[in-house]
Motif scaffolding. Sequence first.
Motif, mmCIF file in Angstrom:
data_model
loop_
_atom_site.group_PDB
_atom_site.id
_atom_site.type_symbol
_atom_site.label_atom_id
_atom_site.label_comp_id
_atom_site.label_asym_id
_atom_site.label_seq_id
_atom_site.Cartn_x
_atom_site.Cartn_y
_atom_site.Cartn_z
ATOM 1 N N SER A 28 0.716 -1.306 -0.100
ATOM 2 C CA SER A 28 -0.060 -0.129 0.008
ATOM 3 C C SER A 28 0.882 1.150 -0.043
ATOM 4 N N LEU A 29 1.975 1.209 0.725
ATOM 5 C CA LEU A 29 2.844 2.509 0.839
ATOM 6 C C LEU A 29 3.421 2.678 -0.791
ATOM 7 N N LEU A 30 3.776 1.374 -1.261
ATOM 8 C CA LEU A 30 4.216 1.492 -2.718
ATOM 9 C C LEU A 30 3.322 2.296 -3.641
ATOM 10 N N ALA A 31 2.072 1.736 -3.489
ATOM 11 C CA ALA A 31 1.066 2.134 -4.363
ATOM 12 C C ALA A 31 0.772 3.819 -4.095
ATOM 13 N N ALA A 32 1.248 4.185 -3.023
ATOM 14 C CA ALA A 32 1.016 5.721 -2.565
ATOM 15 C C ALA A 32 2.116 6.507 -3.558
ATOM 16 N N ARG A 59 -4.677 1.785 8.448
ATOM 17 C CA ARG A 59 -5.315 0.695 7.937
ATOM 18 C C ARG A 59 -6.763 1.119 7.671
ATOM 19 N N ARG A 60 -6.900 2.232 7.307
ATOM 20 C CA ARG A 60 -8.277 2.552 6.859
ATOM 21 C C ARG A 60 -8.437 2.549 5.111
ATOM 22 N N ILE A 61 -7.351 2.556 4.647
ATOM 23 C CA ILE A 61 -7.211 2.142 3.343
ATOM 24 C C ILE A 61 -6.359 1.212 2.895
ATOM 25 N N ASP A 62 -6.677 0.325 2.026
ATOM 26 C CA ASP A 62 -5.849 -0.734 1.533
ATOM 27 C C ASP A 62 -5.483 -0.917 0.061
ATOM 28 N N PRO A 63 -4.831 0.163 -0.415
ATOM 29 C CA PRO A 63 -4.643 0.332 -2.050
ATOM 30 C C PRO A 63 -3.613 -0.654 -2.536
ATOM 31 N N GLY A 64 -2.986 -1.481 -1.548
ATOM 32 C CA GLY A 64 -1.848 -2.504 -2.242
ATOM 33 C C GLY A 64 -2.624 -3.529 -2.948
ATOM 34 N N ARG A 65 -3.891 -3.740 -2.665
ATOM 35 C CA ARG A 65 -4.644 -4.634 -3.518
ATOM 36 C C ARG A 65 -4.660 -4.445 -4.846
ATOM 37 N N VAL A 66 -4.107 -3.387 -5.477
ATOM 38 C CA VAL A 66 -3.954 -3.324 -6.686
ATOM 39 C C VAL A 66 -2.983 -4.157 -7.553
ATOM 40 N N PHE A 67 -1.917 -4.684 -6.773
ATOM 41 C CA PHE A 67 -0.990 -5.555 -6.932
ATOM 42 C C PHE A 67 -1.521 -6.800 -7.037
ATOM 43 N N ALA A 92 11.836 -9.358 -15.574
ATOM 44 C CA ALA A 92 11.366 -9.585 -16.981
ATOM 45 C C ALA A 92 9.997 -10.520 -17.261
ATOM 46 N N GLU A 93 9.869 -11.447 -16.008
ATOM 47 C CA GLU A 93 8.522 -12.091 -16.049
ATOM 48 C C GLU A 93 7.434 -10.982 -15.627
ATOM 49 N N GLY A 94 7.672 -10.087 -14.942
ATOM 50 C CA GLY A 94 6.680 -9.127 -14.418
ATOM 51 C C GLY A 94 6.390 -8.214 -15.622
ATOM 52 N N TYR A 95 7.415 -7.699 -16.312
ATOM 53 C CA TYR A 95 6.912 -6.932 -17.690
ATOM 54 C C TYR A 95 5.973 -7.864 -18.640
ATOM 55 N N ARG A 96 6.374 -9.017 -18.732
ATOM 56 C CA ARG A 96 5.706 -9.712 -19.796
ATOM 57 C C ARG A 96 4.288 -10.157 -19.324
ATOM 58 N N ALA A 97 4.244 -10.300 -17.868
ATOM 59 C CA ALA A 97 2.759 -10.427 -17.351
ATOM 60 C C ALA A 97 1.887 -9.375 -17.550
ATOM 61 N N MET A 98 2.412 -8.116 -17.254
ATOM 62 C CA MET A 98 1.772 -6.845 -17.799
ATOM 63 C C MET A 98 1.253 -6.627 -19.115
ATOM 64 N N ASP A 99 2.312 -7.003 -20.048
ATOM 65 C CA ASP A 99 2.222 -6.837 -21.441
ATOM 66 C C ASP A 99 1.066 -7.828 -21.930
ATOM 67 N N GLU A 100 1.137 -8.969 -21.256
ATOM 68 C CA GLU A 100 0.132 -9.650 -21.871
ATOM 69 C C GLU A 100 -1.196 -9.769 -20.921
ATOM 70 N N ARG A 101 -1.321 -8.776 -20.185
ATOM 71 C CA ARG A 101 -2.423 -8.534 -19.431
ATOM 72 C C ARG A 101 -2.730 -9.699 -18.295
ATOM 73 N N ARG A 102 -1.802 -10.530 -18.024
ATOM 74 C CA ARG A 102 -2.118 -11.431 -16.981
ATOM 75 C C ARG A 102 -1.938 -10.836 -15.774
ATOM 76 N N ALA A 103 -1.466 -9.657 -15.538
ATOM 77 C CA ALA A 103 -1.533 -8.897 -14.115
ATOM 78 C C ALA A 103 -1.758 -7.448 -14.517
ATOM 79 N N THR A 104 -2.409 -7.071 -13.549
ATOM 80 C CA THR A 104 -2.850 -5.291 -13.626
ATOM 81 C C THR A 104 -1.544 -4.520 -13.330
ATOM 82 N N LYS A 105 -0.933 -5.165 -12.071
ATOM 83 C CA LYS A 105 0.163 -4.362 -11.716
ATOM 84 C C LYS A 105 1.055 -5.234 -10.680
ATOM 85 N N VAL A 106 2.395 -5.316 -11.081
ATOM 86 C CA VAL A 106 3.549 -6.098 -10.582
ATOM 87 C C VAL A 106 4.212 -5.277 -9.712
ATOM 88 N N LEU A 107 4.457 -6.036 -8.316
ATOM 89 C CA LEU A 107 5.166 -5.492 -7.297
ATOM 90 C C LEU A 107 6.612 -6.605 -7.384
#
Lengths: 340, 340
Positions: A142-146, A304-312, A322-337
């Motif tokens: 969540s902090l990273l999402a911020a 803990r009033r918001i949990d934006p980290g759930r976007v990962f 490299a696998e993270g980039y592939r997963a996002m490129d192929e839309r297998r993932a919304t957002k990679v941490l």
Amino acid sequence: MRGVIMHAPGDVRVEERPNPTILEPTDAIIRAAAVCICGSDLWPYRGIEELHGPTPMGHEYVGVVEEIGPDVRNVKVGDFVVGSFVASDNTCEICQAGYPSRCVHNVMMGSVGTQAELIRIPLADGTLVATPGVPDADLIPSLLAASDVLGTGWFAAVAAEAGPGKTVAVVGDGAVGLSAILAAKQLGADRIIAMSRHADRQALAREFGATDIVEERGDAGIARIKELTNGLGAHSVVEAVGTQESMEQAIGATRPGGHIGYVGVTHGVTLDGLGLFFAEVHLFGGPAPVRRFLPELIQLIWDRRIDPGRVFDLTLPLDEAAEGYRAMDERRATKVLLTV
Amino acid sequence: MRGVIMHAPGDVRVEERPNPTILEPTDAIIRAAAVCICGSDLWPYRGIEELHGPTPMGHEYVGVVEEIGPDVRNVKVGDFVVGSFVASDNTCEICQAGYPSRCVHNVMMGSVGTQAELIRIPLADGTLVATPGVPDADLIPSLLAASDVLGTGWFAAVAAEAGPGKTVAVVGDGAVGLSAILAAKQLGADRIIAMSRHADRQALAREFGATDIVEERGDAGIARIKELTNGLGAHSVVEAVGTQESMEQAIGATRPGGHIGYVGVTHGVTLDGLGLFFAEVHLFGGPAPVRRFLPELIQLIWDRRIDPGRVFDLTLPLDEAAEGYRAMDERRATKVLLTV
């Protein structure tokens, strides 16, 4: 240290890079705890944006201060910090007016490349915000999402003037659009309409506060929003895609006098002046002034009033970037941490 | 009654027309005291906008109520009234939010044609505002200006968030631009920069409150505004022309986070989405919600605190309307008042 380098479209490698050092007395070096891959990192990956030789990647980050330059006062070695994707002095007239991403001394963190073990942060006093203590591990996403997507979605909702009494429509169900839904909810919007066709994203949209889902796009999507708003359109519309279609959808879905906050980078978009004139909508967007919102967002996360980290929806070690980039490129993932 | 009819580009005649009658119970008929010619009346005159047969002209008006429909409550026969160039019910959700020019029942007064002795006013209760009494003759030009150009300039200044602490730049030195300068002054702006090349308009701009004049246009004009604003651009910019060049000048002259109020009708203008994104300016404009401002503007005029009627630099009787059109077309006049 290890860091992500893009050599060519589709060619991402994790390589040994020289450790960053203090270059200016206002710099800090942080040891990353987590970094991530942004939708905008896919532009060069897909060849839409030109690369000029091997390029360090990334602009989102959280971590621990490892070293500070002699002029740094606001953070100290050992602090856990969050920073925006744009470094800013936080003192110039533009920063003070609330637009630190357009600071007169701004440095785009993408030019530094934060997908690495160690990161040099320019203008550390203005850029970094320390958390109240060492965060529990489960708060780190969540902090990273911020650092970008939450702050960007938040800005879009603020720019759209989401708040009590308002119906807010959100165009785009990526990490930023979902964050804008969370923001609209926190800002007190009465009704939040998510425009989404993906069941998993619809589910998260509802968890974040969406009250209605519209699956239609284009003119049909606009007609549906009007049906839901007494024929008038939404008071507030967030545009979080950046295509011609999504921008036109946002303009068409907003009532006269309403507000659009747009944060999708409008590559190749052109707006018809006469159409915009007769739409009579407030239009505001650009690179989000994330730094403005960081203290408030960190506190909401800390409490803990918001949990934006759930976007990962995918977590990988830095070495598997490299696998993270592939997963996002192929839309297998919304957002990679990427853990570091 | 006598009224102005445009038969073809360049062919304006004052002819006998049937007296208007009450068509809806919410209508009123007014006897015009003065009407005027708008810059937008020149579009069909110049053949830029197509005419579909002989067309009654005009949308600005002040006068005395001659007859009211059975449902009219807020004005009575004998009242001296000012109305907007858009008739509105002033009760719908859009009107109540402050955007009466986009009222769900709006009627463009241009479709009625107000350059005539008698005028039918739809939605009279929402549209017309009575003055505190019968105005002195010298107040009539100012009250007439409130019907469109003053209200439009005022809206532009409000949309640009002109106010204390702000530097306001005004692109365009026609009647609307000049009115925006007057508005910015009333709204308390610290500094008002008029972009103008014409000595007579510069002089009126200064009388209305301009503190600086910039004669340069395009990139040179933008550079000059930046020079005057610590390199940052103006906080607030009014766009009152409606061309590609003027819109780009307005965007370029605004600092990040600043506000543009645009009221020039943006015929043939296209905005580059990416340029707008990175300019990071608030953009808002459209047909001005003049009705919202009328009570305040009428009072300011009544109290002789503002004199917006000075934008009229040629006064002719209604029967000489054709000469009025010629004078504006040939730029011998900024704004022509027609006495009735």
